[in-house]
Design a protein around this motif. Sequence first.
Motif, PDB file in Angstrom:
ATOM      1  N   LEU A   1       0.832  -1.211   0.000  1.00 57.49           N
ATOM      2  CA  LEU A   1       0.000   0.000   0.000  1.00 57.49           C
ATOM      3  C   LEU A   1       0.860   1.252   0.000  1.00 57.49           C
ATOM      4  O   LEU A   1       0.525   2.238  -0.662  1.00 57.49           O
ATOM      5  CB  LEU A   1      -0.925   0.007   1.217  1.00 57.49           C
ATOM      6  CG  LEU A   1      -2.141  -0.893   1.138  1.00 57.49           C
ATOM      7  CD1 LEU A   1      -2.893  -0.870   2.455  1.00 57.49           C
ATOM      8  CD2 LEU A   1      -3.048  -0.479   0.012  1.00 57.49           C
ATOM      9  N   SER A   2       1.984   1.215   0.723  1.00 58.46           N
ATOM     10  CA  SER A   2       2.872   2.380   0.726  1.00 58.46           C
ATOM     11  C   SER A   2       3.531   2.562  -0.646  1.00 58.46           C
ATOM     12  O   SER A   2       3.754   3.694  -1.079  1.00 58.46           O
ATOM     13  CB  SER A   2       3.930   2.259   1.825  1.00 58.46           C
ATOM     14  OG  SER A   2       4.819   1.214   1.533  1.00 58.46           O
ATOM     15  N   TRP A   3       3.819   1.458  -1.344  1.00 59.04           N
ATOM     16  CA  TRP A   3       4.367   1.576  -2.698  1.00 59.04           C
ATOM     17  C   TRP A   3       3.354   2.227  -3.635  1.00 59.04           C
ATOM     18  O   TRP A   3       3.703   3.082  -4.448  1.00 59.04           O
ATOM     19  CB  TRP A   3       4.750   0.203  -3.244  1.00 59.04           C
ATOM     20  CG  TRP A   3       5.912  -0.450  -2.556  1.00 59.04           C
ATOM     21  CD1 TRP A   3       6.878   0.172  -1.834  1.00 59.04           C
ATOM     22  CD2 TRP A   3       6.208  -1.841  -2.538  1.00 59.04           C
ATOM     23  NE1 TRP A   3       7.767  -0.755  -1.345  1.00 59.04           N
ATOM     24  CE2 TRP A   3       7.394  -1.999  -1.766  1.00 59.04           C
ATOM     25  CE3 TRP A   3       5.618  -2.969  -3.088  1.00 59.04           C
ATOM     26  CZ2 TRP A   3       7.969  -3.234  -1.549  1.00 59.04           C
ATOM     27  CZ3 TRP A   3       6.202  -4.200  -2.860  1.00 59.04           C
ATOM     28  CH2 TRP A   3       7.352  -4.340  -2.107  1.00 59.04           C
ATOM     29  N   LEU A   4       2.111   1.809  -3.524  1.00 58.08           N
ATOM     30  CA  LEU A   4       1.068   2.385  -4.379  1.00 58.08           C
ATOM     31  C   LEU A   4       0.865   3.863  -4.091  1.00 58.08           C
ATOM     32  O   LEU A   4       0.728   4.675  -5.004  1.00 58.08           O
ATOM     33  CB  LEU A   4      -0.256   1.633  -4.187  1.00 58.08           C
ATOM     34  CG  LEU A   4      -0.323   0.222  -4.760  1.00 58.08           C
ATOM     35  CD1 LEU A   4      -1.627  -0.444  -4.344  1.00 58.08           C
ATOM     36  CD2 LEU A   4      -0.206   0.262  -6.275  1.00 58.08           C
ATOM     37  N   ARG A   5       0.861   4.230  -2.826  1.00 56.68           N
ATOM     38  CA  ARG A   5       0.674   5.637  -2.473  1.00 56.68           C
ATOM     39  C   ARG A   5       1.859   6.470  -2.931  1.00 56.68           C
ATOM     40  O   ARG A   5       1.709   7.622  -3.308  1.00 56.68           O
ATOM     41  CB  ARG A   5       0.466   5.786  -0.976  1.00 56.68           C
ATOM     42  CG  ARG A   5      -0.932   5.338  -0.559  1.00 56.68           C
ATOM     43  CD  ARG A   5      -1.261   5.783   0.817  1.00 56.68           C
ATOM     44  NE  ARG A   5      -1.243   7.230   0.899  1.00 56.68           N
ATOM     45  CZ  ARG A   5      -1.290   7.905   2.040  1.00 56.68           C
ATOM     46  NH1 ARG A   5      -1.342   7.265   3.173  1.00 56.68           N
ATOM     47  NH2 ARG A   5      -1.278   9.213   2.049  1.00 56.68           N
ATOM     48  N   GLN A   6       3.060   5.873  -2.906  1.00 60.49           N
ATOM     49  CA  GLN A   6       4.244   6.611  -3.327  1.00 60.49           C
ATOM     50  C   GLN A   6       4.190   6.863  -4.841  1.00 60.49           C
ATOM     51  O   GLN A   6       4.572   7.927  -5.314  1.00 60.49           O
ATOM     52  CB  GLN A   6       5.494   5.837  -2.951  1.00 60.49           C
ATOM     53  CG  GLN A   6       6.758   6.651  -2.996  1.00 60.49           C
ATOM     54  CD  GLN A   6       7.920   5.901  -2.393  1.00 60.49           C
ATOM     55  OE1 GLN A   6       7.873   4.676  -2.244  1.00 60.49           O
ATOM     56  NE2 GLN A   6       8.978   6.614  -2.045  1.00 60.49           N
ATOM     57  N   LYS A   7       3.713   5.878  -5.608  1.00 58.37           N
ATOM     58  CA  LYS A   7       3.596   6.053  -7.055  1.00 58.37           C
ATOM     59  C   LYS A   7       2.539   7.074  -7.409  1.00 58.37           C
ATOM     60  O   LYS A   7       2.635   7.767  -8.423  1.00 58.37           O
ATOM     61  CB  LYS A   7       3.257   4.721  -7.727  1.00 58.37           C
ATOM     62  CG  LYS A   7       4.426   3.772  -7.784  1.00 58.37           C
ATOM     63  CD  LYS A   7       4.081   2.496  -8.516  1.00 58.37           C
ATOM     64  CE  LYS A   7       5.289   1.574  -8.533  1.00 58.37           C
ATOM     65  NZ  LYS A   7       4.996   0.293  -9.203  1.00 58.37           N
ATOM     66  N   GLN A   8       1.504   7.210  -6.571  1.00 56.46           N
ATOM     67  CA  GLN A   8       0.445   8.189  -6.811  1.00 56.46           C
ATOM     68  C   GLN A   8       0.844   9.574  -6.319  1.00 56.46           C
ATOM     69  O   GLN A   8       0.113  10.529  -6.543  1.00 56.46           O
ATOM     70  CB  GLN A   8      -0.844   7.763  -6.117  1.00 56.46           C
ATOM     71  CG  GLN A   8      -1.472   6.534  -6.684  1.00 56.46           C
ATOM     72  CD  GLN A   8      -2.648   6.066  -5.854  1.00 56.46           C
ATOM     73  OE1 GLN A   8      -2.869   6.550  -4.748  1.00 56.46           O
ATOM     74  NE2 GLN A   8      -3.403   5.129  -6.376  1.00 56.46           N
ATOM     75  N   GLY A   9       1.963   9.691  -5.667  1.00 51.38           N
ATOM     76  CA  GLY A   9       2.395  10.978  -5.114  1.00 51.38           C
ATOM     77  C   GLY A   9       1.726  11.282  -3.803  1.00 51.38           C
ATOM     78  O   GLY A   9       1.553  12.454  -3.450  1.00 51.38           O
ATOM     79  N   GLY A  10       1.350  10.268  -3.072  1.00 54.36           N
ATOM     80  CA  GLY A  10       0.664  10.478  -1.814  1.00 54.36           C
ATOM     81  C   GLY A  10       1.583  10.923  -0.690  1.00 54.36           C
ATOM     82  O   GLY A  10       1.139  11.516   0.278  1.00 54.36           O
ATOM     83  N   PHE A  11       2.873  10.678  -0.830  1.00 55.71           N
ATOM     84  CA  PHE A  11       3.830  11.110   0.185  1.00 55.71           C
ATOM     85  C   PHE A  11       4.539  12.362  -0.295  1.00 55.71           C
ATOM     86  O   PHE A  11       4.679  12.618  -1.486  1.00 55.71           O
ATOM     87  CB  PHE A  11       4.855   9.997   0.472  1.00 55.71           C
ATOM     88  CG  PHE A  11       4.247   8.765   1.096  1.00 55.71           C
ATOM     89  CD1 PHE A  11       3.632   8.855   2.327  1.00 55.71           C
ATOM     90  CD2 PHE A  11       4.304   7.559   0.454  1.00 55.71           C
ATOM     91  CE1 PHE A  11       3.086   7.731   2.914  1.00 55.71           C
ATOM     92  CE2 PHE A  11       3.761   6.431   1.032  1.00 55.71           C
ATOM     93  CZ  PHE A  11       3.153   6.520   2.270  1.00 55.71           C
ATOM     94  N   ASN A  12       5.018  13.144   0.646  1.00 57.80           N
ATOM     95  CA  ASN A  12       5.658  14.415   0.305  1.00 57.80           C
ATOM     96  C   ASN A  12       7.166  14.286   0.150  1.00 57.80           C
ATOM     97  O   ASN A  12       7.873  15.259   0.241  1.00 57.80           O
ATOM     98  CB  ASN A  12       5.343  15.470   1.371  1.00 57.80           C
ATOM     99  CG  ASN A  12       3.873  15.836   1.370  1.00 57.80           C
ATOM    100  OD1 ASN A  12       3.244  15.809   0.314  1.00 57.80           O
ATOM    101  ND2 ASN A  12       3.329  16.134   2.534  1.00 57.80           N
TER     102      ASN A  12
END
Length: 54
Positions: A42-53
């Motif tokens: 889930l963290s990989w997916l959020r990172q690809k979507q730009g969910g992390f700063n």
Amino acid sequence: MEYHGTLGTIWASFGMTAYYMALTWINLLLGLFLTPLFLIPLSWLRQKQGGFNN
């Protein structure tokens, strides 16, 4: 009703205690080891979507 004596009662209580301790232990281990299997992808997916700063 059958009567198995004091020793039978103690033996049954040891068995039930061991059973519930094992049940608690396996649930603890499952939570501990299975949670990262869901959180890391889930963290990989959020990172690809730009969910992390980062």
